[in-house]
Write a protein that holds these residues in place. Structure first.
Motif, PDB file in Angstrom:
ATOM      1  N   PRO A 180       7.533  -0.340   6.422  1.00 23.72           N
ATOM      2  CA  PRO A 180       8.348   0.482   5.513  1.00 23.72           C
ATOM      3  C   PRO A 180       8.434   1.918   5.996  1.00 23.72           C
ATOM      4  CG  PRO A 180       6.726  -0.819   4.298  1.00 23.72           C
ATOM      5  CD  PRO A 180       6.363  -0.919   5.738  1.00 23.72           C
ATOM      6  N   ALA A 181       9.510   2.570   5.611  1.00 26.46           N
ATOM      7  CA  ALA A 181       9.666   3.978   5.954  1.00 26.46           C
ATOM      8  C   ALA A 181       8.661   4.812   5.165  1.00 26.46           C
ATOM      9  CB  ALA A 181      11.083   4.438   5.638  1.00 26.46           C
ATOM     10  N   ASP A 182       8.215   5.891   5.768  1.00 28.96           N
ATOM     11  CA  ASP A 182       7.321   6.799   5.066  1.00 28.96           C
ATOM     12  C   ASP A 182       8.108   7.541   3.990  1.00 28.96           C
ATOM     13  OD1 ASP A 182       5.145   6.132   6.566  1.00 28.96           O
ATOM     14  OD2 ASP A 182       5.500   7.678   8.076  1.00 28.96           O
TER      15      ASP A 182
ATOM     16  N   MET B  45       0.824  -1.206   0.000  1.00 25.97           N
ATOM     17  CA  MET B  45       0.000   0.000   0.000  1.00 25.97           C
ATOM     18  C   MET B  45       0.863   1.263   0.000  1.00 25.97           C
ATOM     19  SD  MET B  45      -3.167  -1.056   2.494  1.00 25.97           S
ATOM     20  CE  MET B  45      -4.172   0.315   1.928  1.00 25.97           C
ATOM     21  N   PRO B  46       0.530   2.237  -0.834  1.00 20.44           N
ATOM     22  CA  PRO B  46       1.312   3.480  -0.893  1.00 20.44           C
ATOM     23  C   PRO B  46       1.197   4.257   0.407  1.00 20.44           C
ATOM     24  CG  PRO B  46      -0.665   3.663  -2.238  1.00 20.44           C
ATOM     25  CD  PRO B  46      -0.587   2.242  -1.797  1.00 20.44           C
ATOM     26  N   ARG B  47       2.317   4.849   0.806  1.00 18.94           N
ATOM     27  CA  ARG B  47       2.380   5.543   2.091  1.00 18.94           C
ATOM     28  C   ARG B  47       2.476   7.052   1.910  1.00 18.94           C
ATOM     29  NH1 ARG B  47       3.150   1.924   6.008  1.00 18.94           N
ATOM     30  NH2 ARG B  47       3.984   3.461   7.476  1.00 18.94           N
ATOM     31  N   ALA B  48       1.979   7.546   0.781  1.00 12.53           N
ATOM     32  CA  ALA B  48       2.022   8.982   0.517  1.00 12.53           C
ATOM     33  C   ALA B  48       1.246   9.741   1.588  1.00 12.53           C
ATOM     34  CB  ALA B  48       1.446   9.278  -0.865  1.00 12.53           C
TER      35      ALA B  48
ATOM     36  N   LEU C 128      -3.041   0.350   9.682  1.00  9.77           N
ATOM     37  CA  LEU C 128      -2.199  -0.770   9.277  1.00  9.77           C
ATOM     38  C   LEU C 128      -0.793  -0.629   9.847  1.00  9.77           C
ATOM     39  CD1 LEU C 128      -1.780  -3.316   7.528  1.00  9.77           C
ATOM     40  CD2 LEU C 128      -1.222  -1.793   5.615  1.00  9.77           C
ATOM     41  N   THR C 129      -0.284   0.577   9.849  1.00 10.61           N
ATOM     42  CA  THR C 129       1.062   0.827  10.370  1.00 10.61           C
ATOM     43  C   THR C 129       1.140   0.474  11.854  1.00 10.61           C
ATOM     44  OG1 THR C 129       1.500   2.544   8.738  1.00 10.61           O
ATOM     45  CG2 THR C 129       2.792   2.618  10.768  1.00 10.61           C
TER      46      THR C 129
END
Length: 994
Positions: free
Chosen positions: A957-959, A927-930, A945-946
């Motif tokens: 994952p890192a933002d 999933m994109p973390r924009a 989710l994070t």
């Protein structure tokens, strides 16, 4: 014998991508002036175009090349050759390192400094005479003569511009007369006259705009000490169906939301005695006086709300009023600038708003009366547009709102202003031709001045609007359509509009000419100080280039129309009907039709086939395929046998790629190689809500020789397609290409395999039992399936699978990085996962389907109220998709917090369930973390989710290090349109200079 070119072995995709994004960032003054000269849609970045043109002509480095130019450092080794190529593109530093440093600055690991790149944007850097001379020698050695570069669907002109700038002979063509005019103004005239005609702009431009201003000033009154700042704000209005009184239709009532400067419109409906007013009295409320919710307007989703009884005004009623001509426009505010003394002879500009005065209303009425008197003469002399708006895909909206002629997109006062400009321009034509002896020179000056009307109508019509966040106007074409503006803004048409257009023309043309003059310039006093240029512009069908000889073109580099992405002809009619009355007065051969050509335009416009009902879309696709095949066949005719055909293509739809691939193969070309370059702006208002392609795929093609025919079956070449796709994905990983761009990047390699083995036969046979040729869509499917297989393997850490529904959700996020997915792409993904269908996914509430798009539903919209608590009590249904359990945990987190969500995971055994943990990890990876400008996730569920990932000790994952704000020119607009905004506005520079 074909001569190998650099693009067939190497292209600096990361550097070109970095500079392309830098070029398209919405920074005042940074846009290439070719973009600000005139609107054109989906124009390619200058730097990427330069890189592709050069790489398609230059030979690969070799020791033989170095030996042919002894002592020339640029050619002495591959490293020096590579560096020289980048410098020719204007890349004078390391944009990749600069982006890495910017990332560290965003993470606050490094302090911010002023110039991270250390050099100007690439398109601004000019190459000197020595490098241009060396380039010419290298190209002449490689090709036998200086190569001719052609672009037969040249559009906005990026490709011919960069080729001309490098001193290469250029042919550019476009079917669309507006595009042809842009090519004349932005490529041909600057190449011919350079900066020399700027003095003529300074002479004749002010003469023209002064004459317009002198006639228009009385229709734009200003209060004493007040300078009306280009903006009168109007609302379209209808009568309340119950009271019969006028109700303005506005999306919101804010005029300015800036803290300390708040201003909003108040509609007063009763006089002091309590009687209803037939039209509302306008007041401007400021600061604490705003005692109403200014974010609530009087129209939403097409349904109005009467300001008299607060009851709904049905959408059908509003449409009927508009179509019958009973929709009116009410002036609701005037944006002003006032110079306020600050002492010591200084003053500051104070912005503000005031309610309309009697003088304002009288001026509007007088303008309407004068227009009515002038109309018979203007119509007889063809001064203002009388052409009907044709039915089409993009023109349906103005027609629905009662705009039947192009002139209906303007108020009477706006028509008076623009008509006066046309009239005065025509009077200027004989004057300039009499005063400038050289007719070609005179007409070049006039053509550029005539193009000002295009700038003016883009910023002054019923389709322009007020940008609340920037306190400036917004142009008509901030989007690729004619979305109706319920409330709109009008430029001050006397002392502001055309003088500003002139300054814009001077700045844009001057910037273009400066780049051309500086590139290849010799020493002062050098007899050949200015680099000679040869540019030929034509206006016609790219499938019938009568004036181009067989085999005369070395490189045909094309950025073709993108299937159904932009309806160029429909949109450009808006400009054409005005520009043919100015520029067409000077160059009538470019403007010899009533409107632009829709019938021969190579786009998939289903509106042209509306009478065929459900078959319209398929017929539009077939029509596009036929036209592209004809264009490519003509390309083959004019191209040298050893020439290069390079295509720059940006489209996410498989239909578009299928049509393109079919045309390439049927015209007799082989796709030698393809390169994805991230050229598209990341500054999209709804980036996560659209499966937007950020990359342009560069396809390098050659003529296919008859001896290369193999007659193989698809089974024989399928393994090679899969291998080529795998190599493409590996290259994407290396160059940072992600999401839907990885899928698009696989199409080129698949087409390369099939086109090189053509003819290739499929599994189906005809009536005589002969095998049919493979369909290109089947080739695209093979590529897509291989991408899915590889991405599944990567995402699921091997050959693991969960269940088809869960697999679909995870792979959709991984592939498209978007909540909204094109229907056909979603269908193909579902089918590849064990023949899953979209109907099943919709029944499971995984997706919703509407208007040819599939939307991945948020967990909160999937999980009914209370059902997650029931799941907490009953445990996990072993037959339910695992994604249900993850979504339930996310909803529980949002409603009750992490402690409750974690208790749910522990009590149900999900926290220790390896399959569930793998699903959660895959979701984190996919999933994109924009993030938004406020620092929140653009996808709300990513926050939940994070936190779940942290609680399960998963790898989160890192933002992203770049937190991109929304472009200011599309924030908080006065009309605040609900529809998705396009991110390809051509006029970012303009508001900053208004």
């Amino acid at each position: 014998m074909q001569k190998k070119v650099l693009i067939e072995e190497w292209l600096p995709v990361r550097e070109l991508g970095a500079e392309s994004k830098r070029e398209s960032a919405p920074i005042p003054g940074q846009f290439p002036k070719l973009k600000t000269l005139h609107v054109w849609w989906a124009r390619r970045p200058i730097t990427a175009s330069a890189g592709v043109v050069l790489a398609s002509l230059m030979p690969p480095w070799s020791e033989e090349l170095a030996a042919a130019f002894p002592g020339v450092k640029e050619l002495s080794s591959w490293d020096h050759y590579r560096s020289w190529f980048l410098r020719l593109c204007g890349i004078w530093g390391d944009p990749i390192a600069a982006q890495a440093e910017l990332a560290l600055i965003e993470l606050k690991v490094m302090p911010r400094r002023k110039d991270v790149y250390g050099y100007r944007p690439a398109f601004k850097n000019s190459v000197g005479r020595d490098s241009i001379s060396l380039l010419r020698k290298v190209l002449e050695r490689h090709w036998g003569s200086l190569p001719l570069v052609a672009d037969t669907t040249a559009g906005g002109g990026s490709i011919p511009f960069v080729a001309s700038r490098l001193g290469l002979p250029v042919r550019a063509n476009d079917l669309n007369p507006v595009a042809a005019g842009v090519l004349v103004a932005g490529v041909e005239i600057p190449a011919t006259f350079g900066s020399s005609i700027l003095a003529d702009f300074a002479e004749y431009g002010p003469r023209l705009v002064r004459r317009v201003a002198d006639q228009m000033r009385e229709y734009f009154p200003a209060a004493p000490g007040e300078d009306v700042a280009a903006t009168f704000l109007f609302a379209n209005s209808v009568r309340c169906p119950r009271t019969g009184n006028w109700t303005p239709l506005v999306k919101q009532r804010w005029l300015n939301k800036e803290n300390g400067s708040e201003a909003a419109v108040r509609f007063v409906t009763r006089d002091p005695s309590g009687q209803l007013l037939s039209s509302p009295q306008i007041e401007i409320a400021e600061g604490a006086d705003i005692d109403f919710d200014a974010s609530v307007g009087t129209v939403k989703g097409g349904v109005g709300t009467s300001i008299y009884d607060d009851l709904a005004i049905p959408a059908d009623y509003i449409t009927a009023e508009a179509q019958s001509g009973r929709m009116s426009q009410i002036l609701i505010a005037v944006a002003t600038k006032t110079e306020v003394p600050t002492g010591r002879g200084r003053a500051k500009t104070v912005r503000g708003f005031r309610a309309p005065t009697d003088a304002d209303l009288d001026a509007l009425a007088r303008a309407e009366e004068v227009l009515a008197k002038k109309l018979p003469e203007w119509e007889a002399n063809d001064v203002i547009p009388d052409e009907a708006i044709p039915e089409g895909d993009k023109t349906a909206e103005p027609l629905r709102k009662g705009m039947r002629r192009w002139r209906d997109m303007f108020t009477p006062r706006q028509l008076l202003v623009h008509g006066t400009f046309v009239e005065e321009f025509r009077k200027l034509v004989p004057e300039v031709r009499a005063e400038i002896a050289d007719r070609e020179h005179a007409d070049a000056v006039l053509f550029e001045l005539g193009l000002m009307v295009g700038k003016a109508v883009n910023w002054d019509s019923r389709m322009s609007s007020w940008d609340v966040s920037r306190q400036k106007m917004r142009s008509v074409f901030d989007r690729h359509d004619f979305a109706f503006k319920w409330d709109f803004a009008e430029f001050q048409g006397a002392d502001e509009l055309y003088p500003w257009c002139l300054s814009q023309l001077h700045g844009a043309y001057g910037g273009i000419a400066e780049l051309l003059d500086a590139t290849g310039k010799g020493e002062v006093g050098d007899a050949a100080e200015k680099l000679p240029r040869s540019v030929t512009i034509s206006h016609g069908n790219a499938a019938d280039l009568k004036e181009v000889e067989d085999g005369s073109v070395t490189l045909l580099c094309m950025d073709p129309p993108y299937h159904d992405n932009v309806m160029y002809a429909e949109l450009s009619d808006y400009f054409y009907v005005w520009e043919k009355r100015t520029c067409g007065f000077v160059r009538p051969e470019l403007y010899d039709s009533e409107l632009t050509d829709k019938d021969e335009e190579a786009v998939a416009n289903k509106a042209r086939f509306k009478d065929f009902g459900r078959k319209a879309k398929e017929l539009a696709k077939v029509d596009y395929e036929r036209k592209m095949a004809a264009i490519f066949a003509e390309t083959r005719r004019v191209l040298r046998d050893d020439g290069v055909f390079t295509i720059m293509f940006t489209h996410k739809a498989t239909d578009a790629w299928s049509a393109l691939g079919k045309a390439i193969i049927e015209a007799g070309f082989v796709v030698e190689t393809s390169w994805p370059v991230r050229t598209e702006s990341a500054f999209s208002l709804h980036q996560v809500d659209q499966a937007a392609a950020e990359s342009t795929i560069m396809l390098a093609c050659r003529k296919r020789s008859a001896s290369g025919a193999s007659g193989q079956s698809i089974q024989q070449v399928k393994v090679d397609i899969q291998r080529a796709v795998a190599e493409s994905l590996a290259r994407c990983e290396e160059t940072g290409i992600t999401g839907v761009d990885q899928l698009l990047s696989s199409y080129g390699p698949a087409l390369s395999v099939v086109s090189s083995r053509w003819p290739v036969y499929g599994n189906e046979v005809d009536e005589q039992g002969n095998a049919n040729l493979i369909g290109v869509d089947e080739v695209i499917n093979i590529a897509a399936e291989e991408v899915t297989r590889i991405q599944r393997q990567r995402l699921f850490k091997g050959d693991n699978t969960f269940d088809p529904v869960t697999d679909f959700v995870l792979l959709a996020w991984q592939t498209f990085r978007s909540r909204v997915v094109p229907f056909d792409d979603a269908r193909k993904l579902a089918f590849s996962l064990g023949q899953l269908n979209l109907e099943t996914l919709e029944a499971e509430k995984i997706i919703s389907v509407a208007k040819g798009e599939v939307t991945l539903l948020e967990p909160a919209k999937r999980i009914a109220a209370g059902s997650h608590r029931q799941l907490r009590l009953d445990g996990v249904d072993p037959n339910a998709p695992l994604i249900d359990a993850l979504h339930a945990a996310m909803v529980l987190f949002d409603s009750d917090g992490m402690a409750v969500a974690k208790d749910f995971l522990e009590s149900t055994g999900l926290a220790q369930n390896q399959a569930f943990r793998a699903v959660a990890q895959a979701a984190l990876d996919a999933m994109p973390r924009a993030k938004t400008a406020k620092g929140t996730y653009q996808l709300p569920e990513v926050g939940a989710l994070t936190e779940i990932g942290h609680s399960l000790d998963l790898e989160v994952p890192a933002d992203p290090v770049f937190v991109l704000p929304k472009p200011k020119s599309v924030q908080g607009t006065f009309d605040d349109t609900d529809e998705d905004q396009e991110d390809d506005s051509e006029d970012w520079d303009d508001p900053d200079e208004a």
